[in-house]
Design a protein around this motif. Structure first.
Motif, mmCIF file in Angstrom:
data_model
loop_
_atom_site.group_PDB
_atom_site.id
_atom_site.type_symbol
_atom_site.label_atom_id
_atom_site.label_comp_id
_atom_site.label_asym_id
_atom_site.label_seq_id
_atom_site.Cartn_x
_atom_site.Cartn_y
_atom_site.Cartn_z
ATOM 1 N N ALA A 83 0.739 -1.339 -0.120
ATOM 2 C CA ALA A 83 -0.054 -0.058 -0.026
ATOM 3 C C ALA A 83 0.881 1.335 -0.083
ATOM 4 C CB ALA A 83 -0.987 0.002 1.129
ATOM 5 N N ALA A 84 2.245 1.345 0.542
ATOM 6 C CA ALA A 84 2.780 2.508 0.582
ATOM 7 C C ALA A 84 4.336 1.989 0.651
ATOM 8 C CB ALA A 84 2.372 3.288 2.012
ATOM 9 N N PRO A 85 5.010 1.587 -0.344
ATOM 10 C CA PRO A 85 6.107 0.903 -0.706
ATOM 11 C C PRO A 85 7.354 2.019 -0.310
ATOM 12 C CG PRO A 85 5.294 1.163 -2.719
ATOM 13 C CD PRO A 85 4.093 1.441 -1.712
ATOM 14 N N LEU A 86 7.165 3.470 -0.349
ATOM 15 C CA LEU A 86 8.158 4.517 -0.240
ATOM 16 C C LEU A 86 7.846 5.190 1.058
ATOM 17 C CD1 LEU A 86 7.772 5.974 -3.871
ATOM 18 C CD2 LEU A 86 9.593 4.390 -3.206
ATOM 19 N N ALA A 87 6.917 4.736 2.019
ATOM 20 C CA ALA A 87 6.864 5.529 3.139
ATOM 21 C C ALA A 87 7.877 5.447 3.848
ATOM 22 C CB ALA A 87 5.630 4.839 3.715
ATOM 23 N N PRO A 88 8.657 4.077 4.026
ATOM 24 C CA PRO A 88 9.792 3.958 5.006
ATOM 25 C C PRO A 88 10.907 5.058 4.788
ATOM 26 C CG PRO A 88 9.071 1.539 4.496
ATOM 27 C CD PRO A 88 8.260 2.830 3.523
ATOM 28 N N PHE A 89 11.063 5.747 3.480
ATOM 29 C CA PHE A 89 12.124 6.434 3.121
ATOM 30 C C PHE A 89 11.914 7.863 3.548
ATOM 31 C CE2 PHE A 89 12.346 2.963 0.258
ATOM 32 C CZ PHE A 89 13.695 2.457 0.394
ATOM 33 N N GLY A 90 10.846 8.227 3.982
ATOM 34 C CA GLY A 90 10.388 9.496 4.583
ATOM 35 C C GLY A 90 10.863 10.632 3.598
ATOM 36 N N GLY A 91 10.673 10.499 2.226
ATOM 37 C CA GLY A 91 10.584 11.500 1.304
ATOM 38 C C GLY A 91 12.257 11.588 0.767
ATOM 39 N N GLN A 92 12.941 10.684 1.085
ATOM 40 C CA GLN A 92 14.626 10.384 0.478
ATOM 41 C C GLN A 92 14.452 9.459 -0.631
ATOM 42 O OE1 GLN A 92 17.000 12.526 2.033
ATOM 43 N NE2 GLN A 92 15.257 13.266 2.970
ATOM 44 N N VAL A 93 15.550 9.835 -1.485
ATOM 45 C CA VAL A 93 15.611 8.924 -2.540
ATOM 46 C C VAL A 93 16.393 7.649 -2.298
ATOM 47 C CG1 VAL A 93 16.506 8.791 -4.897
ATOM 48 C CG2 VAL A 93 15.545 10.982 -4.105
ATOM 49 N N PRO A 94 15.758 6.404 -2.741
ATOM 50 C CA PRO A 94 16.190 5.243 -2.155
ATOM 51 C C PRO A 94 17.644 5.104 -3.263
ATOM 52 C CG PRO A 94 14.078 4.860 -2.849
ATOM 53 C CD PRO A 94 14.148 6.364 -3.120
ATOM 54 N N PRO A 95 18.434 4.466 -2.351
ATOM 55 C CA PRO A 95 19.694 4.177 -3.245
ATOM 56 C C PRO A 95 19.487 3.334 -4.496
ATOM 57 C CG PRO A 95 19.657 2.553 -1.280
ATOM 58 C CD PRO A 95 18.480 3.713 -1.036
ATOM 59 N N ALA A 96 20.270 3.623 -5.634
ATOM 60 C CA ALA A 96 19.913 3.008 -6.814
ATOM 61 C C ALA A 96 21.254 2.281 -7.557
ATOM 62 C CB ALA A 96 19.465 3.949 -7.764
ATOM 63 N N PRO A 97 21.226 1.502 -8.256
ATOM 64 C CA PRO A 97 22.378 0.771 -8.787
ATOM 65 C C PRO A 97 23.121 1.497 -10.045
ATOM 66 C CG PRO A 97 20.452 -0.317 -9.591
ATOM 67 C CD PRO A 97 20.222 0.760 -8.637
ATOM 68 N N ALA A 98 24.192 1.527 -10.273
ATOM 69 C CA ALA A 98 25.115 2.350 -11.252
ATOM 70 C C ALA A 98 24.478 2.266 -12.754
ATOM 71 C CB ALA A 98 26.376 1.750 -11.433
ATOM 72 N N TRP A 99 23.826 1.003 -12.975
ATOM 73 C CA TRP A 99 23.168 1.172 -14.225
ATOM 74 C C TRP A 99 21.964 1.977 -14.415
ATOM 75 C CZ3 TRP A 99 18.114 0.332 -15.422
ATOM 76 C CH2 TRP A 99 17.423 -0.293 -14.530
ATOM 77 N N PHE A 100 21.121 2.114 -13.236
ATOM 78 C CA PHE A 100 19.847 2.967 -13.134
ATOM 79 C C PHE A 100 20.567 4.434 -13.384
ATOM 80 C CE2 PHE A 100 16.745 5.437 -11.049
ATOM 81 C CZ PHE A 100 15.685 5.195 -11.583
ATOM 82 N N GLU A 101 21.383 4.845 -12.490
ATOM 83 C CA GLU A 101 21.778 6.082 -12.596
ATOM 84 C C GLU A 101 22.474 6.770 -14.057
ATOM 85 O OE1 GLU A 101 21.299 7.904 -10.234
ATOM 86 O OE2 GLU A 101 21.355 7.001 -8.218
ATOM 87 N N ALA A 102 23.047 5.619 -14.569
ATOM 88 C CA ALA A 102 23.760 6.007 -15.733
ATOM 89 C C ALA A 102 22.550 6.117 -17.076
ATOM 90 C CB ALA A 102 24.862 5.013 -16.283
ATOM 91 N N ALA A 103 21.569 5.526 -16.851
ATOM 92 C CA ALA A 103 20.502 5.522 -17.978
ATOM 93 C C ALA A 103 19.664 6.615 -17.443
ATOM 94 C CB ALA A 103 19.592 4.086 -17.535
ATOM 95 N N VAL A 104 19.245 7.196 -16.526
ATOM 96 C CA VAL A 104 18.452 8.197 -16.270
ATOM 97 C C VAL A 104 19.176 9.483 -16.251
ATOM 98 C CG1 VAL A 104 16.826 6.953 -14.801
ATOM 99 C CG2 VAL A 104 18.626 8.271 -13.579
#
Length: 307
Positions: free
Chosen positions: A9-30
């Motif tokens: 129901a709320a997968p991002l709630a635990p991050f309190g508005g912070q950006v979750p860590p992402a792998p290098a491939w994702f950072e390079a793509a975006v």
């Protein structure tokens, strides 16, 4: 069980508005940011994202219900070296204007307007179109009614049920509008995938969620038109399946709750024999979120097979 339901129901709630860590491939793509523009289609401005050089073969990505063009911003860059790639936000969704009425014919017009505006035919070949979930329905419509304008069409987890089990549409919500959240943090905490499913790649969910929201008076709200489904006209999709008349494929998540064996059997039975089929292992309905790199690999294989 309660924790599992909260995560759905709320997968991002635990991050309190912070950006979750992402792998290098994702950072390079975006980091390969698209060119953003808008094109006028039948009185509405349609959000258009493009990658790659004009003159290469054209590839158009189409998102699902309530989503937006940036659902493809971490996928499209993998194709930009070999393709002129584009993605649109349907009218009534993302950064596109809302309409008083929507239809399959109108969405087909948006598709071909994007093909022209993005230069997807500048290389002298017809474009490939890939539609996820709801986006696969206008893709199917074009494959059946405008096949001469497509090089190929791929539906991704676009579920068409047998007639006796057809979805009757969402519950009435006329006049309710989209809720306004006082802060971005609170809005992000309310983001969830629909239909509900687990999400392991929360950095993708966060990326999508932030681009699903817009700032308004009093806080933040969702970009999609809450009345779209009550002002929408689509022909019987089951009747369109046998009419597919261009190269086509059906992809789906092997765990998808929308693509049960009965549904797949019905769709395969209705579609022409030439339509290719590809299941993505360990994926639910939102294939590009669940298994993004496997999705890229599978899609590359299909595209290569068509030459």
């Amino acid at each position: 069980m309660a924790d599992d339901q909260a995560a759905l129901a709320a997968p991002l709630a635990p991050f309190g508005g912070q950006v979750p860590p992402a792998p290098a491939w994702f950072e390079a793509a975006v980091a390969q940011t698209p060119e953003r523009s808008a094109l006028a289609v039948e009185g509405a401005d349609i959000e258009l994202l493009t990658w790659g050089r004009v003159g290469k073969p054209g590839l158009l990505f189409l998102h699902g219900n309530g989503a937006h063009a940036d659902w493809w911003s971490f996928i499209a860059p993998f194709f930009a070296n070999d393709w002129r790639v584009a993605a649109i936000s349907w009218s009534g969704m993302g950064g596109s204007d809302w309409r008083s009425a929507y239809s399959a014919e109108l969405f087909a017009t948006e598709i071909f307007a994007a093909v022209e505006a993005a230069g997807l035919e500048a290389g002298g070949v017809k474009p490939m179109v890939v539609g996820h979930s709801f986006g696969g329905f206008p893709t199917l419509y074009c494959a059946a009614r405008h096949p001469e304008r497509l090089r190929g069409a791929i539906m991704v987890d676009s579920s068409i049920q047998p007639p006796e089990k057809r979805w009757k549409g969402p519950p009435p919500r006329s006049g309710l509008g989209n809720r306004v959240y006082p802060t971005l943090e609170e809005a992000l905490a309310r983001f969830r995938l629909a239909p509900p499913q687990p999400c392991e790649n929360l950095y993708i969910a966060d990326f999508i969620a932030r681009r699903s929201l817009k700032e308004v008076e009093g806080g933040w709200t969702w970009k999609f038109d809450p009345e779209l489904w009550h002002n929408f006209r689509m022909p019987d999709l089951g009747l369109l399946l046998p009419e597919i008349a261009c190269p086509a494929a059906l992809m789906w998540g092997e765990r998808s709750n929308l693509m049960h064996a009965e549904t797949l059997d019905y769709m395969v039975e209705q579609m022409p024999a030439h339509v290719r089929r590809l299941a993505i292992p360990d994926a639910d309905h939102h294939v590009m979120i669940d298994q993004p790199l496997a999705f890229v690999a599978g899609l590359r294989g299909l595209l290569a097979g068509w030459g």
